[in-house]
Scaffold this motif. Structure first.
Motif, PDB file in Angstrom:
ATOM      1  N   UNK B 205       0.849  -1.182   0.000  1.00  0.00           N
ATOM      2  CA  UNK B 205       0.000   0.000   0.000  1.00  0.00           C
ATOM      3  C   UNK B 205       0.892   1.243   0.000  1.00  0.00           C
ATOM      4  N   UNK B 206       0.849   2.023  -1.093  1.00  0.00           N
ATOM      5  CA  UNK B 206       1.713   3.193  -1.200  1.00  0.00           C
ATOM      6  C   UNK B 206       0.979   4.491  -0.853  1.00  0.00           C
ATOM      7  N   UNK B 207      -0.326   4.400  -0.827  1.00  0.00           N
ATOM      8  CA  UNK B 207      -1.120   5.624  -0.697  1.00  0.00           C
ATOM      9  C   UNK B 207      -1.321   5.981   0.771  1.00  0.00           C
ATOM     10  N   UNK B 208      -1.398   7.276   1.041  1.00  0.00           N
ATOM     11  CA  UNK B 208      -1.921   7.664   2.348  1.00  0.00           C
ATOM     12  C   UNK B 208      -2.962   8.757   2.169  1.00  0.00           C
ATOM     13  N   UNK B 209      -3.725   8.994   3.226  1.00  0.00           N
ATOM     14  CA  UNK B 209      -4.892   9.851   3.075  1.00  0.00           C
ATOM     15  C   UNK B 209      -4.910  10.980   4.108  1.00  0.00           C
ATOM     16  N   UNK B 210      -5.390  12.149   3.655  1.00  0.00           N
ATOM     17  CA  UNK B 210      -5.732  13.219   4.584  1.00  0.00           C
ATOM     18  C   UNK B 210      -7.244  13.335   4.601  1.00  0.00           C
ATOM     19  N   UNK B 211      -7.799  13.324   5.784  1.00  0.00           N
ATOM     20  CA  UNK B 211      -9.252  13.388   5.893  1.00  0.00           C
ATOM     21  C   UNK B 211      -9.614  14.610   6.721  1.00  0.00           C
ATOM     22  N   UNK B 212     -10.482  15.436   6.189  1.00  0.00           N
ATOM     23  CA  UNK B 212     -11.009  16.563   6.964  1.00  0.00           C
ATOM     24  C   UNK B 212     -12.441  16.209   7.312  1.00  0.00           C
ATOM     25  N   UNK B 213     -12.717  16.111   8.586  1.00  0.00           N
ATOM     26  CA  UNK B 213     -14.005  15.576   9.007  1.00  0.00           C
ATOM     27  C   UNK B 213     -14.634  16.501  10.047  1.00  0.00           C
ATOM     28  N   UNK B 214     -15.864  16.903   9.807  1.00  0.00           N
ATOM     29  CA  UNK B 214     -16.612  17.669  10.806  1.00  0.00           C
ATOM     30  C   UNK B 214     -17.634  16.735  11.424  1.00  0.00           C
ATOM     31  N   UNK B 215     -17.484  16.501  12.709  1.00  0.00           N
ATOM     32  CA  UNK B 215     -18.356  15.525  13.343  1.00  0.00           C
ATOM     33  C   UNK B 215     -18.753  15.982  14.731  1.00  0.00           C
ATOM     34  N   UNK B 216     -19.882  15.469  15.187  1.00  0.00           N
ATOM     35  CA  UNK B 216     -20.314  15.753  16.555  1.00  0.00           C
ATOM     36  C   UNK B 216     -19.988  14.580  17.461  1.00  0.00           C
ATOM     37  N   UNK B 217     -19.383  13.540  16.901  1.00  0.00           N
ATOM     38  CA  UNK B 217     -19.194  12.315  17.689  1.00  0.00           C
ATOM     39  C   UNK B 217     -17.937  12.310  18.541  1.00  0.00           C
TER      40      UNK B 217
END
Lengths: 121, 707
Positions: B205-217
């Motif tokens: 697995x060569x990929x990595x991820x940036x996640x921008x998440x708006x959550x109330x949890x």
């Protein structure tokens, strides 16, 4: 096509519960009573995921996972092991043997489905 | 998941738990006799433990959580740190009842009184040796947790798996999808580490991820997603935006700031680059400091936060305002006038047959109806607040009368017109009082009959077309039709040989001066009450329905119109006079020919598909002169399960009726509930069919008694 999940456990009631829950959610289920039985059945059925207990006669969960990972066609299949709270060392051992994740017993149908969804998509 | 409910495992658990609870009860009672019997203590503990364990397994979370507290105490008893006292036995017995209630409620879907549970838990905690801190700490914890949950927070998550991620069967896609379910989410994949094809290993697995998440949890929910892979992957979760920062900073961070904060580029490097005049993102990439997709990820983050903030700002400004209710009443009146004027406009337009005016009139019609619906919806309030008031009433009453009553509510968010809700209070109080006083038996009596010691009063509300149904259901002894009949004969409401259906008999309890309670108590039995209910509900243009099974309980159903100011009416005509009948009670319209009248030999009855329906001739009622047409129309109405026909000359059709009161001079006129102004400016009277029917019945009864 619905996905097939194998449940491996020597306890009939756990197998029944897992199998009932998964079937209710639309999965196909193959049951195996221990690691050895599981390996035999893996050769004849196409399985997309395995849920296995750790303590079983003949071939235990750790042994089963090692064998499965050695098989090219099941190298990347998700494997979930069933552990109890006290088995932290076992959990590490299981991960080393190739487990994708784990469920701590006792668990509820919803938790089981959440984990299946997490690894199977 | 629906299939959980029908799970045979759950059924098995219920049976098992029921046996365990029975065993628990006997063990506890024996334990009271022999407080030192370790064998008994062990039995109690094991029963609790099994209920907790299998409860958790089969989805009875509340049961498991509650039983856990009781189990903890008995663990201490088993270890000899607590002695068995009467308080402990009392508490555990009520705990056992609560567990049963929890299990039963899972079946019926009815809510369980949580306050009782709280008391039990608190009492048990007090028994624990180190009680002080333990009882306080969990309460605080839950409060602070709730606070976190309420607020939407934006997180930046970097999920950088090990190259060997696939080797233990992990697929990152479901994980990313799981994140998406938590809230508004933008995901950027960083693919610049993927090598050229000849060096590419498809098992890595060569990929990595940036996640921008708006959550109330909260952050824990994010960490939970990665629970299986946290050891093999680099996972960072950073809080980047809580909504409260809104006022301090005007806009969200600039691109450069984000990159610095992430450690992708240093501040000095950025400064140097900024001296050039190209777009910042391009500049940084050109300088070879970061990969293009990293800039892309930062830009996505910027946009995401801007978007979320914008949304929350919009939400803030669209929140509610408080207005005095008189203003609303005035508004509704004005809309009423407008609807009337609009009707006149439509009619004039049709008469003038001028296409231009017709066009305008149609436009006005559309706007008016929208305005009407909107205005009505402003006046709607959820009935829940009224419901919660009754909880107290039930508690006080049951203490006073020595009953044990649980009150359950359903459909508290059902909306009703403000006026209707206000006027509903009294009738509901009377009905609930009656249920507790006459319906629910005393605890001893209930146990003797094999019912649970606590009675239940179930209050529910639901929409049904243009009406709202409010049900008050108790599991008491039910209403005896024989007793009602006997009483009614005694009070002279009916004669001994009056043949009545069950429905009609139940209707008698709403007659003034009627009460079946053998003795007068402080809350009921004085014969006022149910007739007040009936009067109030009638005033709201509603109906009351009673259903009862002896030994099982009584259900009262109130059917109320959504609104009082404007109703759907059926416009009918006799000679030149217009009348309106509320459409909600109209069942059908049929023809009445002279031949039919001749066949019925002077009785005012008509055969509607095999059923005889009495009718009232409005022409006679209002003393309108002139000859009726050859074929008249009968409007068949239904109230409280009984059908009555009203004979008119013509049925004109449906009509949006704005109700005007008749004024105090006419308030004693029987059979009219108001008036409305028609499109041509004439007045039509609104018929109170319920009153008319009652009036005619009374007259008939009177003439029967006299003859």
């Amino acid at each position: 096509m619905s996905k097939t999940i194998m449940t491996v456990d020597d306890s009939a009631s756990v197998r029944q519960m897992v199998s009932f829950t998964l079937k209710g959610a639309g999965y196909e289920v193959v049951e195996a009573v221990d690691g050895k039985d599981a390996l035999t059945k893996l050769n004849s059925a196409q399985v997309q995921m395995i849920i296995t207990d750790l303590n079983m006669p003949n071939l235990d969960g750790i042994g089963l996972m090692k064998e499965v990972r050695a098989n090219p066609s099941y190298k990347f299949v998700p494997i979930i092991m069933l552990t109890t709270e006290s088995q932290d060392a076992k959990k590490q051992e299981g991960k080393a043997a190739g487990a994708t994740g784990w469920i701590v017993k006792p668990f509820k149908p919803d938790q089981l489905l959440a984990v299946v969804k997490k690894v199977l998509g | 998941m629906s299939n959980v409910d029908t799970d045979p495992g759950r059924e098995a658990f219920k049976v098992e738990a029921s046996e365990l609870l029975t065993e628990l009860e006997t063990s506890l009672l024996e334990l009271e006799e022999a407080p030192d019997d370790e064998d008994l203590i062990g039995r109690v503990f094991r029963a609790m433990h099994t209920i907790k364990g299998s409860g958790a397994m089969f989805g009875f979370d509340d049961v498991a959580a509650f039983t856990h507290d009781v189990e903890t105490v008995f663990d201490e008893v088993r270890n000899g740190r607590i002695t068995v006292t009467k308080t402990l036995i009392d508490l555990t017995l009520s705990a056992r009842d609560h567990i049963r209630a929890l299990i039963d409620s899972a079946e019926t879907g009815e809510a369980v009184d949580e306050t009782g549970a709280g008391k039990i838990t608190e009492g048990l905690r007090k028994l624990l040796p180190d009680s002080g801190e333990q009882s306080v700490a969990p309460a605080q914890e839950t409060i602070s947790q709730e606070r976190i949950e309420e607020r939407a927070v934006t997180y930046r998550v970097r999920f950088k798996p090990n190259r060997e991620l696939f080797a233990n069967g992990t697929n990152p896609m479901p994980l990313l999808n799981e994140l998406r379910t938590l809230g508004e989410c933008e995901i950027v994949a960083h693919v610049h580490d993927i090598p050229l094809l000849d060096e590419f290993d498809s098992e890595l697995c060569y990929t990595y991820w940036d996640i921008i998440l708006t959550t109330t949890n909260g952050e824990n929910a994010i960490n939970d997603v990665f629970i299986f892979v946290e050891d093999e992957c680099e996972i960072t979760v950073q809080k980047i935006d809580t909504m409260d920062a809104l006022d301090d900073e005007g806009d969200y961070k600039k691109l450069g700031e984000i990159l610095i904060e992430r450690g992708d580029v240093s501040k000095e490097e950025l400064q140097r680059i900024l001296n050039n005049k190209k777009r910042l993102g391009d500049l940084i990439v050109d300088a070879g400091l970061v990969q293009p997709d990293e800039v892309q990820a930062a830009l996505v983050e910027q946009q995401h936060v801007r978007k979320v903030r914008e949304k929350s700002q919009k939400k803030d400004s669209a929140s509610s305002i408080r207005v005095p209710s008189e203003k609303l009443d005035t508004l509704v009146n004005l809309v009423g006038e407008l609807v009337t004027v609009q009707a006149r406009l439509s009619q004039t337009a049709v008469i003038k047959n001028d296409p231009e005016i017709i066009l305008i009139s149609e436009e006005v019609e559309r706007l008016t109806s929208e305005l009407r619906d909107d205005t009505m919806s402003i006046r709607m309030l959820p009935i829940g607040t009224t419901f919660s008031k009754f909880k107290r009433l039930v508690r006080d009453l049951s203490n006073e009368l020595g009953r044990e009553v649980i009150m359950l509510t359903d459909g508290g968010d059902t909306e009703l017109d403000k006026t209707v809700i206000e006027k509903l209070n009294d009738p509901l109080v009377h009905i609930i009082r009656n249920s507790i006083d006459h319906g629910i038996e005393s605890p001893d009596e209930r146990v003797k009959k094999g019912k649970p010691k606590e009675g239940t009063v179930h209050l529910s509300a639901e929409h049904s077309g243009a009406n709202v149904l409010i049900r008050i259901k108790d599991d008491g002894k039910g209403i005896s039709t024989e007793a009602i009949k006997a009483k009614a004969v005694k009070n002279g409401l009916i004669t001994v040989d009056t043949e009545l259906s069950d429905n009609e008999i139940y209707g008698l309890i709403f007659e003034p001066g009627f009460s079946t309670a053998e003795k007068v108590t402080s809350v009921s039995g004085r014969g006022v009450g149910m007739d007040v209910v009936k009067r109030n509900i009638d005033a709201l243009r509603g109906t009351v329905d009673v259903e009862s099974t002896i030994g099982r309980g009584t259900t009262m159903t109130l059917k109320l119109p959504l609104t009082l100011a404007i109703i759907d009416g059926l416009l009918v005509r006799i000679k030149d006079e217009n009348f309106v009948i509320s459409l909600s009670s109209v069942e059908e319209c049929i023809e009445l020919t002279q031949a039919d009248v001749a066949k019925s030999h002077g009785r005012h009855m008509v055969n509607v598909r095999g059923e005889l329906v009495p009718y009232i001739r409005l022409r006679e009622w209002f003393g309108i002169s002139g000859k009726e047409p050859e074929i008249e129309q009968i409007v068949i109405t239904e109230q409280s399960g009984r059908r009555t026909g009203f004979v008119v000359d013509y049925v004109v059709g449906e009509y949006q009726t704005v109700i005007k009161s008749l004024g105090s001079i006419y308030k004693n006129v029987e059979g009219l509930s108001g008036a409305t102004i028609l499109g041509d400016g004439t007045v039509a009277l609104i018929l109170d069919i319920q009153k008319m029917t009652q009036f005619v019945e009374k007259e008939e009864l009177g003439s029967l008694n006299n003859s």
